[in-house]
Design an enzyme around this catalytic site. Sequence first.
Site, PDB file in Angstrom:
ATOM      1  N   GLU A 184       2.197 -25.700 -38.982  1.00 36.66           N
ATOM      2  CA  GLU A 184       3.356 -26.328 -38.337  1.00 36.66           C
ATOM      3  C   GLU A 184       4.679 -25.604 -38.592  1.00 36.66           C
ATOM      4  O   GLU A 184       5.605 -26.185 -39.186  1.00 36.66           O
ATOM      5  CB  GLU A 184       3.476 -27.786 -38.785  1.00 36.66           C
ATOM      6  CG  GLU A 184       2.244 -28.613 -38.476  1.00 36.66           C
ATOM      7  CD  GLU A 184       2.469 -30.116 -38.614  1.00 36.66           C
ATOM      8  OE1 GLU A 184       3.537 -30.527 -39.088  1.00 36.66           O
ATOM      9  OE2 GLU A 184       1.569 -30.871 -38.224  1.00 36.66           O
ATOM     10  N   GLU A 207      -5.304 -31.252 -37.209  1.00 39.94           N
ATOM     11  CA  GLU A 207      -4.819 -32.471 -37.880  1.00 39.94           C
ATOM     12  C   GLU A 207      -4.653 -33.585 -36.863  1.00 39.94           C
ATOM     13  O   GLU A 207      -4.146 -33.364 -35.758  1.00 39.94           O
ATOM     14  CB  GLU A 207      -3.449 -32.267 -38.545  1.00 39.94           C
ATOM     15  CG  GLU A 207      -3.501 -31.649 -39.901  1.00 39.94           C
ATOM     16  CD  GLU A 207      -2.120 -31.543 -40.548  1.00 39.94           C
ATOM     17  OE1 GLU A 207      -1.308 -32.470 -40.407  1.00 39.94           O
ATOM     18  OE2 GLU A 207      -1.877 -30.507 -41.186  1.00 39.94           O
TER      19      GLU A 207
HETATM   20  C1  BG6 Z   1       1.721 -32.931 -40.754  1.00 39.28           C
HETATM   21  C2  BG6 Z   1       1.566 -32.084 -41.984  1.00 39.28           C
HETATM   22  O1  BG6 Z   1       3.010 -32.771 -40.270  1.00 39.28           O
HETATM   23  O2  BG6 Z   1       1.574 -34.302 -40.843  1.00 39.28           O
HETATM   24  C3  BG6 Z   1       0.929 -32.793 -43.169  1.00 39.28           C
HETATM   25  O3  BG6 Z   1       0.904 -30.889 -41.701  1.00 39.28           O
HETATM   26  C4  BG6 Z   1       1.483 -34.203 -43.237  1.00 39.28           C
HETATM   27  O4  BG6 Z   1       1.205 -32.052 -44.317  1.00 39.28           O
HETATM   28  C5  BG6 Z   1       1.030 -34.943 -41.984  1.00 39.28           C
HETATM   29  O5  BG6 Z   1       1.228 -34.883 -44.405  1.00 39.28           O
HETATM   30  C6  BG6 Z   1       1.510 -36.380 -41.939  1.00 39.28           C
HETATM   31  O6  BG6 Z   1       2.904 -36.420 -42.057  1.00 39.28           O
HETATM   32  P1  BG6 Z   1       3.625 -37.309 -43.144  1.00 39.28           P
HETATM   33  O7  BG6 Z   1       5.048 -36.866 -43.146  1.00 39.28           O
HETATM   34  O8  BG6 Z   1       3.458 -38.712 -42.684  1.00 39.28           O
HETATM   35  O9  BG6 Z   1       2.929 -37.020 -44.434  1.00 39.28           O
END
Ligand code: BG6
Length: 453
Positions: free
Chosen positions: A162, A361
């Site tokens: 990202e 993800e």
């Molecule tokens: C993504 C990242 O943006 O989302 C992760 O690659 C992250 O590292 C995941 O944990 C969820 O976002 P957040 O801010 O809710 O932890």
Amino acid sequence: MTSFPSGFLWGAATAAIQIEGAADLDGKGRSVWDDFCRDHPDRIFEQATPEVACDHYHRWEEDIRWMQQIGLSSYRLSLSWPRLLPQGRGRPNPKGIEFYDRLLDGLVAAGIKPNVTLYHWDLPSALGSWEDPDTVEAYLEFALLAFQKFADRVDYWCTFNEPGWTILNGYVTELHPPAKHDLRAAVQCSHHMMRAHHLARSLYRGPGKVGIAVNLSPIFPATDDPADQQAATTADGVLNRWFLDAVARGKYPEEIVKAYEKRGLLPASLDLPAAPLDFLGVNYYYPHHAVASPAESFFHLNNSGKKDEACKFALAGCFALVADPQAEKTDWNWTIDPGALTTLLERLHADYPELPVMVTENGIGLPDQLIDGAVDDGPRIEFVTRHLRAIHAAIEHGCDVRGYYMWSLMDNFSWINGYKKRYGFLYVDRHTQERTPKKSAEWFAGVAARNGL
Ligand code: BG6
């Protein structure tokens, strides 16, 4: 039954600093996130830090056993740059290399394909920032070390996680380190990361595939008003296409280059030493809805999990992102829209038809609770089911999607959200570090075994 193509990867993802702990152990250097949490505790929910996280550094063997139970055929992890190169470059840390040797050997022995991200935001503090062109050189040293030491066991590599989200929050919203509002630096850093991506790709000589994980949110106009439609196109260019075209076409979108030039934001050179991409990793959580130029800039991310705390993004003179009042939302006010994932995958297929895609993800943060030794995370099962159906629909329409990685294997350090926002298949007790598989873990094992829903 909804069957997926044979060989479809059933995975879960994590990142080094979010799970490893051992922040100052065995020669690891500090990262900008270690420093940010120490220096600005009030910016992190409940003043959490990644110091201990899930203690995966010591519990990796148990964690691999859990991965097997969940039926994972692949596991996406990241390497801690400051654990391998405490000063960012120069002398490697033998204990860091040994740790990843053990972990990768364990994954291979368990029949789980490693998908390794080089950079998941934990920049070594010694390097300062991505504004400095020397950071690109240091990153290449890090990439070369990782390739030389680990390429024999790694099936998939992501050069960056990202780049868009880390730059947006580091240089626009001021929510992540280095917490600045400096649009010129934002563009400069994005170019340094894109150069580093291409150069690292060219250095790679191993048997695996090299890609990148980009955060992508489809951006819809909030209304039929042509000004909002234009805002959505601009926001898409800035947040999505800038990175997509850079990695997939080796050049930036012309109209955004012009727009940046007009505002005096361009670096001296935009040269990209284009190298081909083996796959595109898509991190998808939610879509955006855009409206035309707000008068003032303001940014806020709900990091408390209280439903009445809205997320806000408005960049004066450019666009604002607003919530769709009709949409379903999580407790952290993230829109839930599986259909937008189908739209996104179809668009990628139309724009970059030769490029295989993996969903690197996708997941939902919930305030999961352990009750009588069990965690019933029905909403996560529903969320993942709907997103898998959305991916399946895209595959039926011709998109080449090779795998799905749920975020995350285990509850972890969720950046400014601390530890309340839980994403894992495994519930992690904050005091004892004991792992308990949630209902979703058992459910996912069935999905992976059947290769379908
Ligand atoms: C993504 C990242 O943006 O989302 C992760 O690659 C992250 O590292 C995941 O944990 C969820 O976002 P957040 O801010 O809710 O932890």
